[in-house]
Design an enzyme around this catalytic site. Structure first.
Site, PDB file in Angstrom:
ATOM      1  N   VAL A  37       0.869  -1.181   0.000  1.00 35.35           N
ATOM      2  CA  VAL A  37       0.000   0.000   0.000  1.00 35.35           C
ATOM      3  C   VAL A  37       0.904   1.229   0.000  1.00 35.35           C
ATOM      4  O   VAL A  37       1.751   1.378   0.890  1.00 35.35           O
ATOM      5  CB  VAL A  37      -0.912   0.030   1.247  1.00 35.35           C
ATOM      6  CG1 VAL A  37      -1.921   1.163   1.129  1.00 35.35           C
ATOM      7  CG2 VAL A  37      -1.630  -1.314   1.436  1.00 35.35           C
ATOM      8  N   HIS A  91      10.154   4.498  -1.786  1.00 36.65           N
ATOM      9  CA  HIS A  91       8.833   5.148  -1.828  1.00 36.65           C
ATOM     10  C   HIS A  91       8.045   4.437  -0.730  1.00 36.65           C
ATOM     11  O   HIS A  91       7.933   3.205  -0.747  1.00 36.65           O
ATOM     12  CB  HIS A  91       8.193   4.958  -3.213  1.00 36.65           C
ATOM     13  CG  HIS A  91       6.845   5.630  -3.386  1.00 36.65           C
ATOM     14  ND1 HIS A  91       6.549   6.431  -4.474  1.00 36.65           N
ATOM     15  CD2 HIS A  91       5.734   5.604  -2.626  1.00 36.65           C
ATOM     16  CE1 HIS A  91       5.293   6.866  -4.369  1.00 36.65           C
ATOM     17  NE2 HIS A  91       4.772   6.378  -3.255  1.00 36.65           N
ATOM     18  N   LEU A  92       7.567   5.214   0.232  1.00 37.26           N
ATOM     19  CA  LEU A  92       6.855   4.659   1.386  1.00 37.26           C
ATOM     20  C   LEU A  92       5.881   3.562   0.979  1.00 37.26           C
ATOM     21  O   LEU A  92       5.072   3.755   0.076  1.00 37.26           O
ATOM     22  CB  LEU A  92       6.096   5.797   2.087  1.00 37.26           C
ATOM     23  CG  LEU A  92       5.221   5.419   3.287  1.00 37.26           C
ATOM     24  CD1 LEU A  92       6.066   4.890   4.424  1.00 37.26           C
ATOM     25  CD2 LEU A  92       4.429   6.619   3.746  1.00 37.26           C
ATOM     26  N   HIS A  93       5.993   2.397   1.617  1.00 39.62           N
ATOM     27  CA  HIS A  93       5.049   1.322   1.346  1.00 39.62           C
ATOM     28  C   HIS A  93       4.851   0.448   2.576  1.00 39.62           C
ATOM     29  O   HIS A  93       5.789   0.200   3.328  1.00 39.62           O
ATOM     30  CB  HIS A  93       5.494   0.470   0.140  1.00 39.62           C
ATOM     31  CG  HIS A  93       6.867  -0.128   0.244  1.00 39.62           C
ATOM     32  ND1 HIS A  93       8.025   0.602   0.057  1.00 39.62           N
ATOM     33  CD2 HIS A  93       7.275  -1.391   0.508  1.00 39.62           C
ATOM     34  CE1 HIS A  93       9.078  -0.196   0.193  1.00 39.62           C
ATOM     35  NE2 HIS A  93       8.653  -1.418   0.470  1.00 39.62           N
ATOM     36  N   THR A  94       3.617   0.021   2.767  1.00 39.36           N
ATOM     37  CA  THR A  94       3.275  -0.871   3.872  1.00 39.36           C
ATOM     38  C   THR A  94       2.936  -2.229   3.291  1.00 39.36           C
ATOM     39  O   THR A  94       2.177  -2.339   2.327  1.00 39.36           O
ATOM     40  CB  THR A  94       2.067  -0.317   4.658  1.00 39.36           C
ATOM     41  OG1 THR A  94       2.392   0.989   5.140  1.00 39.36           O
ATOM     42  CG2 THR A  94       1.717  -1.228   5.836  1.00 39.36           C
TER      43      THR A  94
END
Ligand SMILES: [Zn+2]
Length: 135
Positions: A37, A91-94
């Site tokens: 996400v 790139h920020l991801h969860t």
């Protein structure tokens, strides 16, 4: 790379495309149905995410955790984020990973698998997306 997926320029098996973020299958899943996400805007770490974006982004993460479990019939999920160290894409991801009791995942050892083909990946994406959309 993830900016390209958000923009639709890089192909991905999407499960959600919303104002608060985009969710898609990890191409090398820990377990099949492993979703990433990401926020739509390019941010590298959690520290970079503006406070006003937190509720929307994590609400989407929460909904994906519910959808992965419901859509794939998994026993539960593992939700995690690497910042800088072990962060393979800046790139920020969860990560939302489907878990099953006895699946062998222990601690932070992250084995990776592959989808047999695009059709199998599409099937996983469709099941999670359908669960996200609700009954
Ligand atoms: Zn980016």
């Amino acid at each position: 790379m993830f900016c390209g997926i958000v923009a639709g320029e890089v192909p991905a098996f999407r499960v959600a495309d919303e104002a608060d973020g985009v969710a898609f299958l990890d191409t090398r899943p820990v377990f099949k149905g492993h979703v990433l996400v990401v926020p739509r805007t390019h941010l590298v770490t959690l520290a970079d995410l503006p406070a006003e974006a937190l509720p929307g982004y994590f609400r989407l993460v929460q909904r994906l955790a519910v959808a992965v479990e419901a859509g794939l019939g998994s026993g539960g999920t593992f939700v995690a984020m690497n910042n800088k160290v072990s962060q393979s894409v800046p790139h920020l991801h969860t990560h939302v990973v489907p878990r099953t009791k006895g699946d062998g995942l222990r601690g932070f050892f992250w084995p990776r698998t592959r989808y047999a083909d695009d059709a199998e990946a599409r099937g996983y994406a469709e099941r999670v997306a359908a669960a996200l959309a609700g009954p």
